[in-house]
Design an enzyme around this catalytic site. Structure first.
Site, PDB file in Angstrom:
ATOM      1  N   GLU A 107       0.820  -1.209   0.000  1.00 22.11           N
ATOM      2  CA  GLU A 107       0.000   0.000   0.000  1.00 22.11           C
ATOM      3  C   GLU A 107       0.853   1.258   0.000  1.00 22.11           C
ATOM      4  O   GLU A 107       0.557   2.236  -0.701  1.00 22.11           O
ATOM      5  CB  GLU A 107      -0.942   0.011   1.213  1.00 22.11           C
ATOM      6  CG  GLU A 107      -1.978  -1.095   1.210  1.00 22.11           C
ATOM      7  CD  GLU A 107      -3.118  -0.853   0.230  1.00 22.11           C
ATOM      8  OE1 GLU A 107      -3.097   0.165  -0.483  1.00 22.11           O
ATOM      9  OE2 GLU A 107      -4.036  -1.696   0.177  1.00 22.11           O
TER      10      GLU A 107
ATOM     11  N   ASP B 155      -4.621  -9.997  -8.479  1.00 22.58           N
ATOM     12  CA  ASP B 155      -4.885  -9.066  -9.566  1.00 22.58           C
ATOM     13  C   ASP B 155      -3.718  -8.247 -10.121  1.00 22.58           C
ATOM     14  O   ASP B 155      -3.306  -8.412 -11.271  1.00 22.58           O
ATOM     15  CB  ASP B 155      -6.013  -8.123  -9.147  1.00 22.58           C
ATOM     16  CG  ASP B 155      -5.866  -7.617  -7.718  1.00 22.58           C
ATOM     17  OD1 ASP B 155      -4.767  -7.693  -7.163  1.00 22.58           O
ATOM     18  OD2 ASP B 155      -6.863  -7.134  -7.159  1.00 22.58           O
TER      19      ASP B 155
END
Length: 643
Positions: free
Chosen positions: A268, A401
């Site tokens: 992140e 993903d």
């Protein structure tokens, strides 16, 4: 299951899990009266001890070396003709004259110590007369001085690097007044989100728009790192909101500090902070963003200190200690996390001339190439200690993903010279198409998840980015299959639009099933929320760029109207807990990715193609645009010193 407000998710993310961060309270010591007397006693005892020691030391006249910092007590000697004695190469002066001189020096020294003792006592008394607040203010002043010195040390200039050819960073004004009006509506929404964050959450990671206060999740640790500021910068810039951009730049310059005792998500922080800072640097040319990105990258490097070189999921920015999420398949690292570093790290090596970043991500690639893949698929979990796969769960949604996305984008960012990345992407997509992509009874194309040897017929909102990925990767496909992949992208876009259209709010759920008579609809209550996610709109934008089919702008306008109607509150924008309810409750979180991605993709959807053209820019998984590097390979730096 966790409520949407607590999800550590954005862009391509982890599945909904509540991993509350530990809080470490800070205790401030108070100086009570008794402590003052104790401090005085300690000071007095220490100084008296030092003073008294001189009276008990042996007489220096009987020892030919008593060094109190006096000059010429020991003198290197080469000539013994003047009454001295040569002992071991040093001259010891004659006794009579020296004894008198030593006594004078000792007396002078005693007087000096006595005066220093009295001065120290007076200073201590003065200190202890001050209030607790005054003492704390003095301590804080000294701490600030140290911090500023450290900042100066850290802010050494980086080597000059030629900037890539930057095209289309402030254009894109549409000629059609209707399209221009819709684009201006997106800009107004961005201003509403930013102004409320500025007023109620400034410096915090995110905003609670209903409670009107700051918000954070465990992915940012326990510190206020201004995630929304960093994430929003490039969106502000391309929208021409330059006053707001300068506000953010000023906060970053003065307040963004990475030397904090805080455990953060490597993934992140990389996509939001390093990606956001690098994009802001390329767009504006302001050095502060590059310097901060490099400082932060250095704090992430200890995460790679594992037996395999596969990084930990989390790292403490101060101590460098890393660990993995406790729930992740027996301490495994996650494919979408360690596989979503390549773009940012290649740019770091390009800008610094330091190959360490490039080498870290290439090591990960080489390791993955050597491993067996069940059915040609990459499992979502890899143990960083053993180098073995965890449970065989494969997903193009959460956990997997953006790994596939970054294989394609590594090739694009290298000006299509990184053929190794393109081959890995093509191989992976072929396996995905064979094992995970299916058509429902109603004719909707969806991407399922491979779990325990069978296909789960469920698709997540996160997976909807893949429509745009297939379109982006169509050019350059094997066996002249560009048309096939563009069509596949269109089918995924249609399915994801249906997931929006079949709700009361015309906003999509977190996940939707294709079982029996249920198609593109969420079944479980904890999958019915919408947290301002961008993936569906991202696919609309890519499909618009490659086809110019007006339906994608129409679908985007539907999303704008729904977000503005159901997610807008007076204090910003909030996610909603049930998209099938006509009167939903709010989750009270304005996610940073709403400003970084959702609003940026909507703005680009209603802009001309000359704003951030895809031949020149590649967007990271947080929608931060990074320029294509026209190098012989993605290997290293444009820095002439390194070439």
């Amino acid at each position: 299951m966790t409520t949407p407000a607590l999800l550590p998710l954005s862009g391509r993310r982890l599945p909904p899990l509540n991993l509350g961060a530990s809080a470490f309270p800070h205790h401030r010591a108070t100086l009570r009266l008794s402590e003052k007397f104790i401090l005085l006693l300690i000071l007095s005892a220490f100084i008296t001890l030092c003073f008294g020691a001189f009276f008990f030391l042996p007489d220096s006249s009987k020892h030919k070396r008593f060094d109190l910092g006096l000059e010429d007590v020991l003198i290197p000697h080469v000539d013994t003709s003047k009454g001295g004695k040569n002992l071991g190469g040093f001259l010891i002066h004659g006794q009579g004259h020296d004894e008198h001189r030593h006594r004078e020096e000792e007396e002078r020294l005693r007087n000096k110590i006595r005066a220093d003792h009295e001065k120290a006592l007076e200073e201590a008394k003065e200190k202890l007369k001050k209030s607790r607040d005054e003492i704390q203010a003095e301590i804080q002043t000294e701490k600030n001085k140290v911090v500023q010195e450290l900042k100066k040390k850290d802010s050494k200039p980086l080597p000059p690097v030629p900037l890539p050819n930057l095209v289309g960073i402030n254009s894109g004004e549409p000629a059609d007044p209707d399209i221009r009006e819709k684009r201006n509506k997106v800009k107004e929404m961005m201003k509403h989100a930013w102004d409320n964050y500025r007023q109620y959450g400034w410096g915090h990671n995110e905003l609670k728009p209903i409670a009107r206060k700051g918000h954070s999740t465990n992915i940012f640790g326990n510190s206020q790192m201004g995630a929304t500021i960093v994430d929003a910068l490039d969106t502000l810039y391309i929208m021409g909101l330059h006053d707001e951009f300068r506000e953010g730049q000023e906060w970053i310059d003065k307040n963004l500090d990475f030397s904090v005792n805080s455990e953060v998500s490597v993934f992140e922080v990389n996509i939001r902070f390093i990606g956001g800072l690098l994009a802001a640097y390329y767009l504006s040319g302001q050095e502060v963003f590059k310097i901060k990105a490099v400082q932060l990258a250095g704090k992430l490097l200890p995460a790679f200190n594992t037996p395999t070189g596969i990084p930990w999921a989390m790292v403490n920015l101060k101590s460098g200690v890393g660990r993995n999420w406790g729930w992740a398949s027996a301490g495994s690292s996650i494919l979408a996390e360690f596989g979503t570093l390549h773009m940012e790290f290649v740019h770091l090596s390009y800008l610094t001339g330091d190959p360490v970043y490039y080498n870290k991500v290439m090591h990960i690639r080489k390791l993955l190439q050597k491993m067996d893949r069940p059915n040609g698929l990459y499992p979502n979990y890899l143990n960083p200690r053993t180098g073995r796969w965890g449970q065989h769960h494969t997903s193009v949604g959460g956990l997997g993903d953006s790994f596939y996305e970054y294989l394609l984008k590594a090739w694009l960012m290298s000006d299509k010279t990184d053929t190794e990345a393109r081959k890995m992407y093509d191989d992976a997509i072929e396996a995905i198409e064979k094992h995970l992509i299916r058509k429902s009874n109603g004719g909707l194309t969806f991407i399922g998840e491979w779990k325990n040897g069978h296909l789960e017929r469920k698709m997540g909102h996160l997976t909807c980015f893949a429509g745009g990925m297939f379109a982006l990767g169509a050019d350059g496909s094997r066996d002249d299959k560009a048309g096939h992949y563009l069509q596949l992208g269109a089918e995924i876009a249609h399915t994801c639009h249906e997931s929006y259209d079949r709700t009361a709010l015309k906003l999509g759920p977190e996940a939707f099933k294709f079982d029996g008579g249920v198609e593109a609809v969420a079944v479980r209550q904890n999958e019915k929320y919408y947290i301002l996610r961008p993936e569906v709109i991202e696919t609309y934008w890519y499909m618009w760029r490659f086809t110019h089919d007006p339906k994608y702008r129409q679908w985007g306008w539907e999303a704008i109207q729904a977000i503005d109607k159901y997610c807008r509150v007076s204090g910003g924008f909030s996610g909603v807990k049930d998209v099938y309810s006509s009167s939903p409750t709010y989750d009270d979180v304005q996610q940073s990715f709403f400003l970084a991605e959702t609003l940026k993709y909507l703005y680009l959807l209603f802009s001309n193609d000359d704003l951030l053209p895809l031949d020149n820019w590649v967007f990271n998984t947080e929608a931060h645009p990074l320029p294509v590097l026209h190098l012989a390979n993605t290997t290293l730096s444009g820095n002439p010193a390194y070439r």
